[in-house]
Motif scaffolding. Structure first.
Motif, mmCIF file in Angstrom:
data_model
loop_
_atom_site.group_PDB
_atom_site.id
_atom_site.type_symbol
_atom_site.label_atom_id
_atom_site.label_comp_id
_atom_site.label_asym_id
_atom_site.label_seq_id
_atom_site.Cartn_x
_atom_site.Cartn_y
_atom_site.Cartn_z
ATOM 1 N N ASP A 111 27.618 15.963 47.052
ATOM 2 C CA ASP A 111 28.268 17.816 46.914
ATOM 3 C C ASP A 111 30.031 17.689 46.569
ATOM 4 N N LEU A 112 30.241 16.647 47.101
ATOM 5 C CA LEU A 112 32.419 17.003 46.785
ATOM 6 C C LEU A 112 32.764 16.653 45.773
ATOM 7 N N ASP A 113 31.897 16.109 44.191
ATOM 8 C CA ASP A 113 31.966 16.178 42.461
ATOM 9 C C ASP A 113 31.395 17.724 42.211
ATOM 10 N N PHE A 114 30.373 18.324 43.180
ATOM 11 C CA PHE A 114 30.087 19.555 42.713
ATOM 12 C C PHE A 114 30.857 20.666 42.971
ATOM 13 N N PHE A 115 31.587 19.959 44.410
ATOM 14 C CA PHE A 115 32.719 21.225 44.747
ATOM 15 C C PHE A 115 34.532 21.502 44.163
ATOM 16 N N ILE A 116 34.837 20.370 43.835
ATOM 17 C CA ILE A 116 35.691 19.756 43.303
ATOM 18 C C ILE A 116 34.997 20.629 41.800
ATOM 19 N N ALA A 117 34.378 19.397 40.568
ATOM 20 C CA ALA A 117 33.658 19.779 39.333
ATOM 21 C C ALA A 117 33.818 21.446 39.194
ATOM 22 N N SER A 118 33.189 22.526 39.931
ATOM 23 C CA SER A 118 32.556 23.511 39.820
ATOM 24 C C SER A 118 33.622 24.293 40.048
ATOM 25 N N GLY A 119 34.300 24.312 40.848
ATOM 26 C CA GLY A 119 35.998 24.735 41.358
ATOM 27 C C GLY A 119 37.051 24.780 39.940
ATOM 28 N N LEU A 120 37.300 23.357 39.758
ATOM 29 C CA LEU A 120 38.332 23.161 38.728
ATOM 30 C C LEU A 120 37.333 24.154 37.389
ATOM 31 N N GLN A 121 36.255 24.003 37.218
ATOM 32 C CA GLN A 121 36.058 24.940 36.172
ATOM 33 C C GLN A 121 36.270 26.254 35.840
ATOM 34 N N VAL A 122 36.404 26.771 37.579
ATOM 35 C CA VAL A 122 36.485 28.251 37.545
ATOM 36 C C VAL A 122 38.368 28.483 37.431
ATOM 37 N N MET A 123 38.669 27.235 38.293
ATOM 38 C CA MET A 123 40.474 27.310 37.987
ATOM 39 C C MET A 123 40.594 27.509 36.395
ATOM 40 N N ALA A 124 39.751 26.222 35.469
ATOM 41 C CA ALA A 124 40.220 27.017 34.498
ATOM 42 C C ALA A 124 40.475 28.211 33.619
ATOM 43 N N ARG A 125 38.974 28.704 33.810
ATOM 44 C CA ARG A 125 38.393 30.161 33.744
ATOM 45 C C ARG A 125 39.726 31.011 34.108
ATOM 46 N N ARG A 126 40.268 31.045 34.966
ATOM 47 C CA ARG A 126 41.158 31.979 35.492
ATOM 48 C C ARG A 126 42.339 31.382 34.544
ATOM 49 N N MET A 127 42.555 30.573 34.699
ATOM 50 C CA MET A 127 43.835 30.331 33.885
ATOM 51 C C MET A 127 43.643 31.211 32.345
ATOM 52 N N GLU A 128 42.890 30.273 31.794
ATOM 53 C CA GLU A 128 42.302 31.218 30.256
ATOM 54 C C GLU A 128 42.707 32.200 30.553
ATOM 55 N N ALA A 129 42.738 33.228 30.823
ATOM 56 C CA ALA A 129 42.330 34.734 31.119
ATOM 57 C C ALA A 129 43.607 34.948 31.455
ATOM 58 N N ALA A 130 44.583 34.866 32.350
ATOM 59 C CA ALA A 130 45.553 34.891 32.265
ATOM 60 C C ALA A 130 46.559 34.845 31.851
ATOM 61 N N LEU A 131 47.105 33.559 31.073
ATOM 62 C CA LEU A 131 47.900 33.222 29.783
ATOM 63 C C LEU A 131 47.463 33.964 28.502
ATOM 64 N N ARG A 132 45.648 34.534 28.566
ATOM 65 C CA ARG A 132 45.717 36.001 27.300
ATOM 66 C C ARG A 132 45.880 36.627 28.114
ATOM 67 N N VAL A 133 46.224 37.154 28.962
ATOM 68 C CA VAL A 133 46.705 38.483 29.152
ATOM 69 C C VAL A 133 48.251 38.625 29.410
ATOM 70 N N PHE A 134 48.838 37.324 29.225
ATOM 71 C CA PHE A 134 50.131 37.036 29.365
ATOM 72 C C PHE A 134 50.609 37.140 27.704
ATOM 73 N N GLN A 135 49.604 36.481 26.974
ATOM 74 C CA GLN A 135 50.182 36.427 25.861
ATOM 75 C C GLN A 135 50.157 38.129 24.893
ATOM 76 N N ALA A 136 48.733 38.226 25.062
ATOM 77 C CA ALA A 136 49.146 40.270 25.220
ATOM 78 C C ALA A 136 50.155 41.009 25.241
ATOM 79 N N SER A 137 50.476 40.732 26.908
ATOM 80 C CA SER A 137 51.774 41.378 26.829
ATOM 81 C C SER A 137 53.089 41.373 26.256
ATOM 82 N N MET A 138 53.180 40.235 25.776
ATOM 83 C CA MET A 138 54.041 39.708 25.247
ATOM 84 C C MET A 138 53.725 40.005 23.303
ATOM 85 N N ALA A 139 53.054 40.060 23.109
ATOM 86 C CA ALA A 139 52.646 40.746 21.743
ATOM 87 C C ALA A 139 53.297 42.150 21.814
ATOM 88 N N GLN A 140 53.066 42.572 22.713
ATOM 89 C CA GLN A 140 53.063 44.661 22.203
ATOM 90 C C GLN A 140 54.585 44.646 22.242
#
Length: 168
Positions: A139-168
């Protein structure tokens, strides 16, 4: 001599792969110790309790996910106080412990590290904790692993938005 009934600590490790961002872009997001609620999916709150974010000894209050009662959505909001034990920006890692809370994570210590690779980077989250009542290690492995996957996707999305705003 008393018979020691303690079970060994649970140990686990989770990885998340980030395909686009480099480690140097991801690390600043993680080293913001008081900003975990921006990334971890079940947290609604992450507030400073003492100290300066990113300085060993600082403490954060995290709250969010609920423990269901009798299979319903009703329940107790879980919370923890977490203390930053060490941080090494050159190695892009930090360790923290849970010092108080209502989730039963006794003896919890975790190390989070950003690992550079080409392309992108990985985030590694290692942890150990005394066995948690009502949970299994799976249960704990799943909780942390699934949370970390969401964290990674959120960080990727935030960095894409940041990079796109810097390119303008």
């Amino acid at each position: 001599m008393a018979n020691d009934q303690h079970q060994p600590k649970w140990e686990g490790k989770a990885f998340a792969e980030l395909a686009g961002p480099k480690a140097e872009q991801v690390w600043p997001l993680l080293q913001d110790f008081f900003g975990l609620d921006k990334w971890f999916p079940t947290l609604t709150t992450c507030l400073p309790v003492e100290g300066v974010s990113g300085q060993p000894g600082c403490v954060r209050f995290c709250a969010g996910f609920k423990t269901p009662v009798n299979g319903s959505d009703e329940g107790t909001v879980n919370w923890t106080k977490q203390k930053l034990l060490s941080i090494d920006p050159s190695e892009m890692d930090f360790s923290y412990s849970i010092v108080d809370g209502n989730v039963g994570f006794n003896g919890y210590v975790s190390t989070v590290k950003v690992l550079p690779k080409e392309p992108g980077c990985d985030i590694e989250w290692k942890y150990e904790v005394e066995p948690v009542k009502g949970w299994t290690l799976k249960d704990l492995d799943f909780f942390i692993a699934s949370g970390l996957q969401v964290m990674a996707r959120r960080m990727e999305a935030a960095l894409r938005v940041f990079q796109a705003s810097m390119a303008q």
